[in-house]
Structures are given as structure tokens and as C-alpha cells.
Design an enzyme around this catalytic site. Structure first.
Site, PDB file in Angstrom:
ATOM      1  N   HIS A 121      15.381  -7.557  10.394  1.00  0.00           N
ATOM      2  CA  HIS A 121      16.732  -7.405   9.934  1.00  0.00           C
ATOM      3  C   HIS A 121      17.143  -6.533   8.705  1.00  0.00           C
ATOM      4  CE1 HIS A 121      20.998  -8.378   8.835  1.00  0.00           C
ATOM      5  NE2 HIS A 121      21.358  -8.895  10.235  1.00  0.00           N
ATOM      6  N   ASP A 198      11.907 -15.509   7.753  1.00  0.00           N
ATOM      7  CA  ASP A 198      13.370 -15.188   7.749  1.00  0.00           C
ATOM      8  C   ASP A 198      13.522 -16.332   9.146  1.00  0.00           C
ATOM      9  OD1 ASP A 198      15.812 -14.614   9.024  1.00  0.00           O
ATOM     10  OD2 ASP A 198      15.529 -12.420   8.982  1.00  0.00           O
ATOM     11  N   GLN A 201      17.343 -16.698  13.332  1.00  0.00           N
ATOM     12  CA  GLN A 201      17.239 -16.724  14.659  1.00  0.00           C
ATOM     13  C   GLN A 201      16.526 -18.058  15.202  1.00  0.00           C
ATOM     14  OE1 GLN A 201      19.644 -15.438  16.224  1.00  0.00           O
ATOM     15  NE2 GLN A 201      20.228 -14.217  14.944  1.00  0.00           N
ATOM     16  N   LYS A 224      24.384 -19.853  11.700  1.00  0.00           N
ATOM     17  CA  LYS A 224      23.780 -19.564  13.089  1.00  0.00           C
ATOM     18  C   LYS A 224      23.334 -20.800  13.630  1.00  0.00           C
ATOM     19  CE  LYS A 224      22.641 -15.164  11.683  1.00  0.00           C
ATOM     20  NZ  LYS A 224      23.302 -13.988  12.493  1.00  0.00           N
ATOM     21  N   CYS A 368      21.864  -4.294  12.844  1.00  0.00           N
ATOM     22  CA  CYS A 368      21.209  -4.453  11.885  1.00  0.00           C
ATOM     23  C   CYS A 368      19.740  -4.385  11.772  1.00  0.00           C
ATOM     24  CB  CYS A 368      21.917  -5.848  10.968  1.00  0.00           C
ATOM     25  SG  CYS A 368      23.392  -5.783  10.486  1.00  0.00           S
TER      26      CYS A 368
HETATM   27  N1  PMP Z   1      17.732 -12.090   9.977  1.00  0.00           N
HETATM   28  C1  PMP Z   1      18.268 -12.375  10.966  1.00  0.00           C
HETATM   29  C2  PMP Z   1      17.136 -12.170  11.865  1.00  0.00           C
HETATM   30  C3  PMP Z   1      19.655 -12.209  11.659  1.00  0.00           C
HETATM   31  O1  PMP Z   1      19.574 -12.282  12.796  1.00  0.00           O
HETATM   32  C4  PMP Z   1      20.182 -12.429  10.414  1.00  0.00           C
HETATM   33  C5  PMP Z   1      21.956 -12.491  10.974  1.00  0.00           C
HETATM   34  N2  PMP Z   1      22.192 -11.637  12.001  1.00  0.00           N
HETATM   35  C6  PMP Z   1      20.257 -12.252   9.186  1.00  0.00           C
HETATM   36  C7  PMP Z   1      18.961 -11.936   8.920  1.00  0.00           C
HETATM   37  C8  PMP Z   1      21.240 -12.188   8.063  1.00  0.00           C
HETATM   38  O2  PMP Z   1      21.951 -13.470   8.028  1.00  0.00           O
HETATM   39  P1  PMP Z   1      23.402 -13.661   7.197  1.00  0.00           P
HETATM   40  O3  PMP Z   1      24.165 -12.547   7.758  1.00  0.00           O
HETATM   41  O4  PMP Z   1      23.779 -15.070   8.029  1.00  0.00           O
HETATM   42  O5  PMP Z   1      22.877 -13.823   5.823  1.00  0.00           O
END
Ligand code: PMP
Length: 409
Positions: A121, A198, A201, A224, A368
Site C-alpha cells: 500500500h 503491515d 488486512q 478495519k 493505493c
Molecule cells: N496497508 C494496507 C494493506 C491497507 O489496506 C491500508 C488501508 N487501505 C493501509 C495500509 C492504510 O491504513 P489506514 O488508512 O487505516 O492508515
């Protein structure tokens, strides 16, 4: 699991969108919240609201107790050795920036290497690009195979004595791939590198034991994980957290301040400057308890059934409408319940709009993960992501909607 009983706990699911019952398949972007979480937020502001940690009155004591209760539940949820190793942030993005700006600023030197994957991401790419540029360090990337798995054959070539940090997504938000983090962690530790996982998910789908996996840093987002937005967790091993400089300066993170100099507080407070997101942290506890109560094994089993029903359904549609009628992107063996796809000759945004007209919420775009989209030579995908409150009937409705679009071509 009794899905109807579970759905009764999620009031938002019981509404119509565009005259159709809402089908919420955008769970990788954010999950819906059970009643107990919503009630806890209201209770906090109605009965307990006070600033925490320094108050000499009943409400402050109570709020502090509830806030710290969540920290204990987080500790158990991720199997951290010590509760002090669990720091509250506003989410995964803030957690990664914190590590890049504190651990990274202290430990990276010119010529050092930071290893990430091609499926990260943006929040696990950009903070590393920023600190690498500042320090003259080099960003290296583990490639992704066509099916969405990491190309592990390249690992040995990519690791070197200069590898200082490996920052890797546990489960991909765009592909669903669950990465073999055990192997990556072992290889990283063998060259003396530190690992950040990270878990954005992974948190809602995969059991987490940071000690067993020997994870150095783990980041999670509450929203999430069926909790409120604006709450996240950064886990770090005590030995690492104690050696890093603070992220932000201010109240709470200090022991003693004078104009001559400041001494910093112990962990976790050293990394929690200012008034935190008290109400949302308190409510987050109930989300974690709800997931614990359902059981990750039960959650995984049900979500796999939803995912398999969808992918088998798409394969069936392709048998009728042509092998490339719907392209599945991300077909790794080991996956969370996330499926990206593209309808032939249809822009993902148009597919998303047509599904929305039928009350079906999916996400479209690059998720993203622009470098990953580039790797597949696409602009974006349509993504359906499933949660334990989704039903097989909802998956069938999505498949029927896709079939209608294929028929209309
Ligand atoms: N890493 C991953 C794999 C994600 O799916 C996301 C959110 N789409 C993020 C990082 C960023 O998370 P947040 O917007 O809650 O900070």
C-alpha cells in the site's frame, strides 16, 4: 456462526441503497461496526468523558481505566509479551510513519537498504521513500508473480548485509494474497534486519502471535477490525522501542521538562504525545472482544466460503461468456477474502457505478497500490472484499449482476 444473529448486531447493514437492500462488499476499505462499539462510544461521551492519566477525579480515573483496559485486550489479541509494547496511534499509516521517522532516522545510513514488496500500500512505500531520500538509503522491492504471490526465489538475491529494514504487508488489500511472513522474518533476522509487518488486512482475518512469529514491529488499524476510525496499534519489541527517539513532542511523552532539557517518559507513553483519541480507543476494545467471541477460525472458514463461491462463480461465468470475460487479479493459493477483477472492455469505475445502482458496494481504482497496478499494466480493478456478516445470497446477487452486464455487451 449464525450469520443472521451476527447481522442483527450491525444496524448499518439493514438499509436500502438505490431502492435495493445494501450489500456491503467494501470491507477491505473499512469494516462496519457492531452495536456494542457504537453504544460504547455514546456511553463514553454521556457518562465518562474526561482527559486521562493525570486527573485526580473520578471521571478521569474511570476514563484512564477504560483506556488502559483496551491496551490489555490489544496485548492479548496480538499475544504481545508486555502491555507496554502496545502503542495507540491513529492507524496503520501513522504507525509506519512513526517507525520510518524514529527507528529509520536513528538507524539508517547512506547505502543501507530497506526492502519492501511490489504489493505494498502507498502507506508502506512513501514513508520509506521519504526517509531513504533523507538518509541516502536504497529502497529495494520483492517482485510479485502473475498470480499475485511474492517471487520468493528472488529473496536471497535481495537480502544483503546492508538490509536494515524489511517492511512487508501481511495480506494484500488489492490482491488478497497472504504473504509467508515467517520465511521473510527468518531471512531478515539472519542478516540482522528488523521487520515491520503491515497488518491492516490481516487483523480481521488472521490469528496474530507477534512473539511466535518474532515480529519486530506490527501495525494495525482499528477501523478495519470492526472498531472506530482514528484508532490504530503499533506493536514494537520493548528493546527496539526503548532505543528509538520519540516521534512527537508534547504532553504525556515527558518525564520532566525544563528549558535546559527534557527527559522522556517510559513506553508506551513516550510515543503517545498529547491527548489521545480516548473515546474511540475505549470503544475499540469491544470490537476486539467481538472478533474474539466469534473466533478467527470460524471467521476464516466462513469468509473462505464466501470467497470460493465468488471465484467459482466467476470461473463458471467465463465458461459461458468467454475465458476472458472476467479477469481475476490475484489468484494466490493463500488468500484473505478479497478479490480484484475486471470485466473485459469495461472501465472498473463503470462496473462499480452499475453495481452501486443495484445496492452493491465495491471499491474501484488503484487501491493505493499504483506500483502494483503498473506491474499488471492496468489502471485499477473492481474489488469485492468480504466480511463475516456477508451471506452466500449476497455473493450470488453480485454474480447475477455481473452476468447481466456480460449478457448486455
Ligand atoms: N496497508 C494496507 C494493506 C491497507 O489496506 C491500508 C488501508 N487501505 C493501509 C495500509 C492504510 O491504513 P489506514 O488508512 O487505516 O492508515
Amino acid at each position: 456462526m449464525n450469520i443472521q444473529e451476527i447481522r442483527a448486531q450491525f444496524p448499518i447493514l439493514h438499509q436500502e441503497v438505490n431502492g435495493k437492500p445494501l450489500i456491503y462488499f467494501d470491507n477491505a476499505a473499512t469494516t462496519q461496526k457492531p452495536l456494542r462499539v457504537i453504544e460504547a462510544l455514546q456511553e463514553y461521551y454521556q457518562l465518562h468523558n474526561a482527559n486521562i492519566h493525570r486527573g485526580a477525579h473520578a471521571l478521569a480515573d474511570r476514563s484512564t481505566g477504560f483506556f488502559e483496559d483496551t491496551r490489555k485486550v490489544v496485548q492479548t489479541f496480538i499475544h504481545a509479551n508486555e502491555v507496554e509494547e502496545c502503542i495507540f496511534t491513529k492507524g496503520v499509516t501513522e504507525g509506519i510513519n512513526l517507525i520510518a521517522q524514529t527507528w529509520g532516522r536513528k538507524n539508517l545510513q547512506a547505502g543501507d537498504e530497506v526492502l519492501i514488496t511490489h504489493m505494498e500500500h502507498h502507506s508502506n512505500i512513501v514513508p520509506w521513500q521519504m526517509i531513504c531520500a533523507e538518509k541516502g538509503a536504497i529502497l529495494k522491492v520483492i517482485p510479485v508473480l502473475p498470480n499475485g504471490e511474492l517471487d520468493l526465489n528472488k529473496l536471497d538475491d535481495l537480502f544483503s548485509v546492508r538490509t536494515k529494514m524489511v517492511a512487508c504487508v501481511w495480506a494484500s488489500n488489492a490482491l488478497g494474497t497472504i504473504n509467508p511472513i515467517e520465511e521473510i522474518i527468518q531471512k531478515a533476522h539472519a542478516v540482522g534486519a528488523v521487520v515491520l509487518i503491515d497488518g491492516a488486512q490481516a487483523g480481521s482475518h488472521i490469528p496474530i502471535n507477534v512473539q511466535q512469529l518474532d515480529i519486530d514491529f506490527l501495525v494495525l488499524s482499528g477501523h478495519k477490525l470492526y472498531g472506530p476510525t482514528g484508532v490504530g496499534v503499533l506493536y514494537g519489541k520493548r528493546a527496539l522501542l526503548e532505543k528509538m527517539p520519540p516521534y512527537q513532542g508534547g504532553g504525556e511523552m515527558i518525564k520532566e521538562v525544563s528549558f535546559e532539557g527534557t527527559t522522556y517518559n517510559e513506553i508506551p507513553f513516550k510515543y503517545e504525545a498529547g491527548t489521545p483519541n480516548i473515546g474511540d480507543v475505549i470503544a475499540f476494545k469491544y470490537a476486539l472482544e467481538y472478533v474474539n467471541q466469534l473466533g478467527k477460525d470460524n471467521i476464516i472458514a466462513w469468509e473462505n466460503q464466501l470467497l470460493n463461491t465468488f471465484t467459482k462463480g466467476v470461473i463458471g461465468l467465463n465458461q459461458t461468456y468467454g475465458e476472458d470475460a472476467i479477469q481475476l487479479i490475484g489468484t494466490a493459493k493463500n488468500k484473505v477474502a478479497v478479490q480484484s477483477f475486471l470485466l473485459k472492455n469495461k472501465h472498473p469505475f463503470d462496473t462499480g457505478m452499475m453495481l452501486d445502482a443495484l445496492g452493491i458496494a465495491v471499491r474501484t481504482g488503484h487501491h493505493c497500490t499504483q506500483p502494483l497496478m503498473k506491474r499488471y499494466e492496468i489502471e485499477g480493478t473492481v474489488r469485492a472484499s468480504f466480511a463475516f456478516y456477508n451471506t452466500l445470497e449476497e455473493v450470488e446477487t453480485l454474480l447475477a449482476a455481473l452476468e447481466k452486464m456480460l449478457k448486455r455487451r
